[in-house]
Design an enzyme around this catalytic site. Structure first.
Site, PDB file in Angstrom:
ATOM      1  N   PRO A   1      87.620  35.164 -78.999  1.00 12.38           N
ATOM      2  CA  PRO A   1      87.750  36.401 -79.510  1.00 12.38           C
ATOM      3  C   PRO A   1      88.741  37.375 -78.543  1.00 12.38           C
ATOM      4  O   PRO A   1      88.206  37.149 -77.191  1.00 12.38           O
ATOM      5  CB  PRO A   1      86.405  36.893 -79.621  1.00 12.38           C
ATOM      6  CG  PRO A   1      85.359  36.009 -79.202  1.00 12.38           C
ATOM      7  CD  PRO A   1      86.108  34.747 -78.720  1.00 12.38           C
ATOM      8  N   HIS A   2      89.679  37.848 -79.157  1.00  9.13           N
ATOM      9  CA  HIS A   2      90.519  38.893 -78.392  1.00  9.13           C
ATOM     10  C   HIS A   2      91.073  39.575 -79.224  1.00  9.13           C
ATOM     11  O   HIS A   2      91.312  39.310 -80.350  1.00  9.13           O
ATOM     12  CB  HIS A   2      91.421  38.242 -77.276  1.00  9.13           C
ATOM     13  CG  HIS A   2      92.301  37.331 -78.253  1.00  9.13           C
ATOM     14  ND1 HIS A   2      92.277  36.135 -78.750  1.00  9.13           N
ATOM     15  CD2 HIS A   2      93.606  37.525 -78.813  1.00  9.13           C
ATOM     16  CE1 HIS A   2      93.100  35.665 -79.493  1.00  9.13           C
ATOM     17  NE2 HIS A   2      94.191  36.621 -79.480  1.00  9.13           N
ATOM     18  N   ALA A   3      91.367  40.850 -78.743  1.00 10.01           N
ATOM     19  CA  ALA A   3      92.041  41.864 -79.507  1.00 10.01           C
ATOM     20  C   ALA A   3      93.453  41.512 -79.795  1.00 10.01           C
ATOM     21  O   ALA A   3      94.168  40.659 -79.003  1.00 10.01           O
ATOM     22  CB  ALA A   3      92.359  43.364 -78.921  1.00 10.01           C
TER      23      ALA A   3
END
Length: 161
Positions: free
Chosen positions: A73-75
């Protein structure tokens, strides 16, 4: 951390950024648990909400579940102003949660990646992707019984790439 050289993932991890007992049964619950491991955001509910929203929006665009039981998960973009250094949180879920990975496997291993610059963001993504290609590393992370063993597994894997 060495600011001039390449990012060293094992230096970003610390026992307080590792959760070996994620309990959420849905993606957004796990994201919330991972964000909760970031001490800098504990007293900043606005920043915490901004980060969670950015992570959820990224997942709606395209899942960060990369297969083999792994999610990164990452922006979508660097989070300028939200954090002043790269941050990585590791979480492990015993049974896995549905994550929309291309292979359909539930995600058990999570590396939440946050960086203040695009360069650091891309560097972290590339490096953790290389580390996690090795099935031995994934098995080591699934078997680790302490935060220190997680850090050692990542450090040993980085030494080989």
């Amino acid at each position: 951390m060495n600011n001039s050289g390449p990012i060293v993932l094992s230096e970003l991890l610390a026992p307080e950024t590792i959760n070996l007992q994620l309990s959420g049964t849905q993606r957004d619950q796990v994201l919330s648990e991972l964000v909760g491991q970031i001490k800098e955001l504990n007293n900043q509910p606005q920043a915490r909400e901004t980060l969670l929203r950015a992570l959820e929006e990224r997942e709606q665009l395209h899942s960060t579940g990369i297969g083999d039981g792994v999610a990164l998960p990452h922006a979508r973009n660097a989070l300028v102003g939200l954090v002043n250094r790269p941050i990585m949180v590791f979480g492990r879920h015993q049974t896995g949660v549905p994550y929309g990975a291309i292979d359909g496997a539930p995600a058990k291993l999570f590396f939440l990646l946050i960086a203040p610059t695009v360069t650091q963001h891309l560097s972290m993504l590339a490096r953790i992707s290389r580390v996690l290609r090795d099935p031995k590393v994934r098995r080591g992370l699934l078997a680790a019984d302490s935060a220190d063993k997680v850090i050692k597994t990542v450090k040993d894997a980085e030494a080989r790439i």
